[in-house]
Each structure stands twice: as structure tokens, then as C-alpha cells.
Design a protein around this motif. Structure first.
Motif, PDB file in Angstrom:
ATOM      1  N   GLN A 131     -13.278  42.430 -25.791  1.00  0.00           N
ATOM      2  CA  GLN A 131     -12.269  41.177 -25.389  1.00  0.00           C
ATOM      3  C   GLN A 131     -11.583  40.823 -25.779  1.00  0.00           C
ATOM      4  N   MET A 132     -12.445  40.299 -27.671  1.00  0.00           N
ATOM      5  CA  MET A 132     -12.326  39.435 -28.573  1.00  0.00           C
ATOM      6  C   MET A 132     -10.429  39.394 -29.046  1.00  0.00           C
ATOM      7  N   GLN A 133     -10.052  38.974 -29.626  1.00  0.00           N
ATOM      8  CA  GLN A 133      -8.693  39.438 -30.614  1.00  0.00           C
ATOM      9  C   GLN A 133      -8.723  39.574 -32.169  1.00  0.00           C
ATOM     10  N   ASP A 134      -9.659  38.336 -33.124  1.00  0.00           N
ATOM     11  CA  ASP A 134     -10.815  39.012 -34.320  1.00  0.00           C
ATOM     12  C   ASP A 134     -10.654  40.202 -34.482  1.00  0.00           C
ATOM     13  N   THR A 135     -10.723  40.914 -35.456  1.00  0.00           N
ATOM     14  CA  THR A 135     -10.724  42.147 -35.907  1.00  0.00           C
ATOM     15  C   THR A 135     -11.868  42.134 -36.563  1.00  0.00           C
ATOM     16  N   VAL A 136     -11.776  40.497 -37.402  1.00  0.00           N
ATOM     17  CA  VAL A 136     -13.071  40.731 -37.935  1.00  0.00           C
ATOM     18  C   VAL A 136     -14.747  39.910 -37.450  1.00  0.00           C
ATOM     19  N   LEU A 137     -14.231  39.714 -36.442  1.00  0.00           N
ATOM     20  CA  LEU A 137     -15.564  38.892 -36.025  1.00  0.00           C
ATOM     21  C   LEU A 137     -15.825  40.278 -34.716  1.00  0.00           C
ATOM     22  N   ARG A 138     -14.747  40.578 -34.145  1.00  0.00           N
ATOM     23  CA  ARG A 138     -14.903  41.883 -32.914  1.00  0.00           C
ATOM     24  C   ARG A 138     -16.099  42.781 -33.632  1.00  0.00           C
ATOM     25  N   ASN A 139     -15.970  43.453 -35.216  1.00  0.00           N
ATOM     26  CA  ASN A 139     -16.756  43.867 -35.621  1.00  0.00           C
ATOM     27  C   ASN A 139     -17.719  43.931 -36.049  1.00  0.00           C
ATOM     28  N   VAL A 168     -21.603  45.404 -34.298  1.00  0.00           N
ATOM     29  CA  VAL A 168     -22.550  45.636 -35.218  1.00  0.00           C
ATOM     30  C   VAL A 168     -23.623  45.071 -35.102  1.00  0.00           C
ATOM     31  N   LEU A 169     -23.372  43.872 -34.634  1.00  0.00           N
ATOM     32  CA  LEU A 169     -24.694  43.531 -33.940  1.00  0.00           C
ATOM     33  C   LEU A 169     -25.415  43.106 -32.487  1.00  0.00           C
ATOM     34  N   VAL A 170     -24.931  43.885 -31.592  1.00  0.00           N
ATOM     35  CA  VAL A 170     -25.462  44.350 -30.560  1.00  0.00           C
ATOM     36  C   VAL A 170     -25.381  46.109 -30.529  1.00  0.00           C
ATOM     37  N   CYS A 171     -24.513  46.847 -31.634  1.00  0.00           N
ATOM     38  CA  CYS A 171     -25.651  47.571 -31.733  1.00  0.00           C
ATOM     39  C   CYS A 171     -27.079  47.779 -32.046  1.00  0.00           C
ATOM     40  N   VAL A 172     -27.615  46.582 -33.081  1.00  0.00           N
ATOM     41  CA  VAL A 172     -28.459  46.500 -33.232  1.00  0.00           C
ATOM     42  C   VAL A 172     -29.496  46.166 -32.277  1.00  0.00           C
ATOM     43  N   VAL A 173     -28.588  44.970 -32.009  1.00  0.00           N
ATOM     44  CA  VAL A 173     -29.294  45.085 -30.105  1.00  0.00           C
ATOM     45  C   VAL A 173     -30.517  45.861 -29.755  1.00  0.00           C
TER      46      VAL A 173
END
Length: 166
Positions: free
Chosen positions: A98-106, A110-115
Motif C-alpha cells: 500500500q506504500m506510495q513511495d516506490t523506493v521505500l516500497r521496494n 526486500v526486507l520482508v522477504c529476507v525475514v
């Protein structure tokens, strides 16, 4: 006639082992019906199959319930921790999309996938460790992270097989 008796003996041993594994799987499914006991069911399944592997099994059903009751408290705690962590990760994925900022969303993806990979490692290894360890829930979860990381050559095939089965 001696060869035929040998072949029958091998067939009987194989069929007996297959039937024992079938009984174990049915027991695991039945005892997993209350969802909170999934961890104890899987731990008991691992416990009995490890005994079968080293040929120490006795009565399959009795050994299963003995292991189930022995590891019930620890396994339920571990399962609840794993389930709550997965629920939090699902919520993180929902928020991240749901995040608007593309860089932050990406970056968050990645962080969620690592976790999520770390969670998957813990979920795969904690119940077999519980079957052979009496360290308690926290110690078993720590071991479920340390052991696969320190023995990556064994952990990666197990993780790939588990991921492929999902």
C-alpha cells in the motif's frame, strides 16, 4: 524355496514400514485438528520417525502419544510464536504493497522477504529439533536458526524440498 522366503520377508518388512508410516500420518492429521496442537503433532511425528530410522521403535501408536504429550507444551508455544510471526509478516506485506513511495516500497519488500526466509528456516527446523532436545521453546528456536546456517550444505536441500512441496 529359500530365495522366495527371503523375498517375502523383504516385502513384508517394506509393507510393515509403509503401514507404520501411514498410521503415523493419520495420527498426525487427527491430532492436528485442534490447530494449536499442530506443533506437538509434527514433533511427535518426527520423534517416532527418528526412532524408526535407528530401529528403536516399539509400538507406533503408544510411542506417538508418549512423544506428543512429552513435547506438547514446548511445541504449542513454538507453534504459536511461529504463527504470530507469520501473521505479522502477512500484515507487513499488506502494508508494504500500500506504500506510495516506490523506493521505500521496494526496500521494505526486500526486507520482508529476507525475514520471511528466516521465518521459513525456523518453521522447517524447529519441530525436528524439539523432538530431540529439551532446551525449551526459546532454545529450540535459537537452534533452528543457528543449526541450518552453520550447516548450509544440508539445510539448503531441505529448504528447497520443503518450498517445492508448498
Amino acid at each position: 524355496m529359500g530365495t522366495n522366503g527371503l523375498q517375502e520377508s523383504r516385502i513384508v518388512k517394506i509393507l510393515t514400514r509403509v503401514f507404520d508410516l501411514l498410521v503415523l500420518n493419520v495420527l498426525c492429521i487427527i491430532t492436528s485438528i485442534p490447530l494449536v496442537t499442530i506443533g506437538a503433532s509434527i514433533t511427535a511425528l518426527y520423534s517416532v520417525t527418528m526412532k524408526m530410522h535407528v530401529r528403536e521403535e516399539g509400538y507406533i501408536i503408544r510411542d506417538y502419544f508418549k512423544a506428543f504429550l512429552k513435547h506438547l507444551k514446548t511445541s504449542v508455544i513454538e507453534f504459536l510464536i511461529i504463527a504470530m510471526a507469520q501473521a505479522a509478516l502477512v500484515a507487513d506485506i499488506f502494508v508494504t504493497t500500500q506504500m506510495q513511495d516506490t523506493v521505500l516500497r521496494n526496500a521494505m519488500t526486500v526486507l520482508v522477504c529476507v525475514v520471511e526466509v528466516l521465518w521459513f528456516i525456523i518453521a522447517i527446523f524447529v519441530f525436528p529439533i524439539t523432538a530431540v532436545s529439551d532446551k525449551g521453546a526459546a532454545g529450540n528456536i535459537i537452534d533452528a536458526v543457528i543449526i541450518p546456517v552453520s550447516r548450509l550444505q544440508y539445510a539448503l536441500p531441505a529448504l528447497m524440498i520443503s518450498a517445492a512441496s508448498i
